[in-house]
Design an enzyme around this catalytic site. Sequence first.
Site, mmCIF file in Angstrom:
data_model
loop_
_atom_site.group_PDB
_atom_site.id
_atom_site.type_symbol
_atom_site.label_atom_id
_atom_site.label_comp_id
_atom_site.label_asym_id
_atom_site.label_seq_id
_atom_site.Cartn_x
_atom_site.Cartn_y
_atom_site.Cartn_z
ATOM 1 N N ASN A 46 -27.981 -11.959 37.068
ATOM 2 C CA ASN A 46 -27.063 -12.794 36.304
ATOM 3 C C ASN A 46 -25.755 -13.053 37.053
ATOM 4 O O ASN A 46 -24.815 -13.618 36.482
ATOM 5 C CB ASN A 46 -26.739 -12.134 34.962
ATOM 6 N N HIS A 151 -28.700 -13.117 20.417
ATOM 7 C CA HIS A 151 -28.948 -11.897 21.187
ATOM 8 C C HIS A 151 -29.133 -10.682 20.292
ATOM 9 O O HIS A 151 -28.525 -10.564 19.223
ATOM 10 C CB HIS A 151 -27.785 -11.647 22.153
ATOM 11 N N GLU A 196 -24.971 -18.621 20.345
ATOM 12 C CA GLU A 196 -24.598 -18.389 21.738
ATOM 13 C C GLU A 196 -24.144 -19.713 22.343
ATOM 14 O O GLU A 196 -24.607 -20.784 21.947
ATOM 15 C CB GLU A 196 -25.778 -17.819 22.521
ATOM 16 N N SER A 200 -29.364 -16.880 26.434
ATOM 17 C CA SER A 200 -29.681 -15.995 27.556
ATOM 18 C C SER A 200 -31.110 -16.107 28.048
ATOM 19 O O SER A 200 -31.373 -15.898 29.239
ATOM 20 C CB SER A 200 -29.408 -14.541 27.154
ATOM 21 N N ASP A 225 -21.001 -16.375 20.973
ATOM 22 C CA ASP A 225 -21.255 -15.400 22.026
ATOM 23 C C ASP A 225 -21.456 -16.203 23.310
ATOM 24 O O ASP A 225 -22.480 -16.854 23.490
ATOM 25 C CB ASP A 225 -22.506 -14.588 21.677
ATOM 26 N N HIS A 228 -23.101 -16.092 28.741
ATOM 27 C CA HIS A 228 -23.685 -16.813 29.872
ATOM 28 C C HIS A 228 -22.977 -18.131 30.174
ATOM 29 O O HIS A 228 -23.399 -18.856 31.081
ATOM 30 C CB HIS A 228 -25.176 -17.032 29.627
ATOM 31 N N LYS A 260 -21.630 -11.001 34.205
ATOM 32 C CA LYS A 260 -22.557 -12.021 34.703
ATOM 33 C C LYS A 260 -21.841 -12.847 35.771
ATOM 34 O O LYS A 260 -21.639 -12.364 36.876
ATOM 35 C CB LYS A 260 -23.104 -12.820 33.531
#
Length: 417
Positions: A46, A151, A196, A200, A225, A228, A260
């Site tokens: 990541n 997640h 998110e 992910s 969230d 990423h 990440k």
Amino acid sequence: MAFDWLEARLSERAQQGYLRKRVCQQYEKDNIICIDGEHYLNFASNDYLGMRQHEGVLQSWVEGLAQFGGGSGASPLVTGHTQAHLALEAYIADGLNRESALLFNSGFAANQALCMALFSGAHNQDACNQTPSAAAGIKHSGEIFADRLMHASFLEGAMATKAKLRRFRHNDLAHLSNLLEKVDTTNNSDKLVVTEGVFSMDGDSAPLRDMAGIAKQHNAWLMVDDAHGMGVLGENGLGSIEAQALSQSDVPIVMGTFGKAVGTAGAFIAGSQALIDYLVNYAKHYVYSTAMPPAQAVATLYSLTHIAADSSRTDALNDNVAYFRERFGAQIGNDQNGDLILANSSSAIQPIIVGSPERALALSDALKARGIWIPAIRYPTVPKGEDRLRITLSATHTQQDIDVLVDAIALAMESIA
């Protein structure tokens, strides 16, 4: 005998093709990873911008060690909160146009802390110190609406509370609206919509602006969230919120991580001053944990400011994503049976859906035999029937690396057909 079911459960998981095992990495450098003495071209990290090995990040960590030592030595509420933590929190809050921010040791801890603090409520928290009979009379309320692909860290945290957890179909605004409307007619409890920024496992993005509008319409808070998205989106690399110019009113809660694209570790929650003050008092994962090492905060702040000042790595990552998708489409595409699908993603996360755990493991092993490291991702990390290889690209991959990857996938597919 106590816990005599452990081996049976492991055997059952192995028979289903879902048993997980760790591997030990000896080292990784320039996208070459050494595992069990064998060397592979790594497409599973990541570290999207290659900042883990950036000289400035490493030097900043060394300088932080010299100033603050190896660890923080205490909880943030004792003596563990330093000027290094404060500077990082201020940078994040200012960059995201939030009133305040709070650091956590991981995104997992941040998500769980947020859930447990908000949905036990300040007015209910003292139940922990009451007798069982007194605590039993305290009402815990709230409604959480989470994307189906949210997640596990957040979902586990939500399920540990007394809030009602409802999951809407992935990125389905109509389904979300319908769920909110049903709740509107039955109660006026606190409502939190959660998604998110960049997902992910699928690599796609949420329609945040539309989602923010729906949340406001139903008097709900929106939480994103953005683990990423941090580092790779936005003019200064501050993620989906910055990229879409979403205000604190639009998204009252932002969670992001540093492990990440930023290349260090830890996480943050940003929002109103009242929210952060509340978490300082009621988020147990913050109150009762040793603070992140100050040197880590120093290195993280360097990484964020470097990303903001120099877009070359982000540009290189975007070029690599486009090149991979072009090469994959031209050479492989979707297979004849329609059960190998490259997901529609413009992010560094490029999943190839293969449909079964056995096939995912076989394809992963075939790639290892050709010097490519991409582990199989299986249920319960992803839904059943959506087992995959999760390819992750980095700014530090070369076009030659990507050519080798695509050629290896084509040969591996032939070998397991």
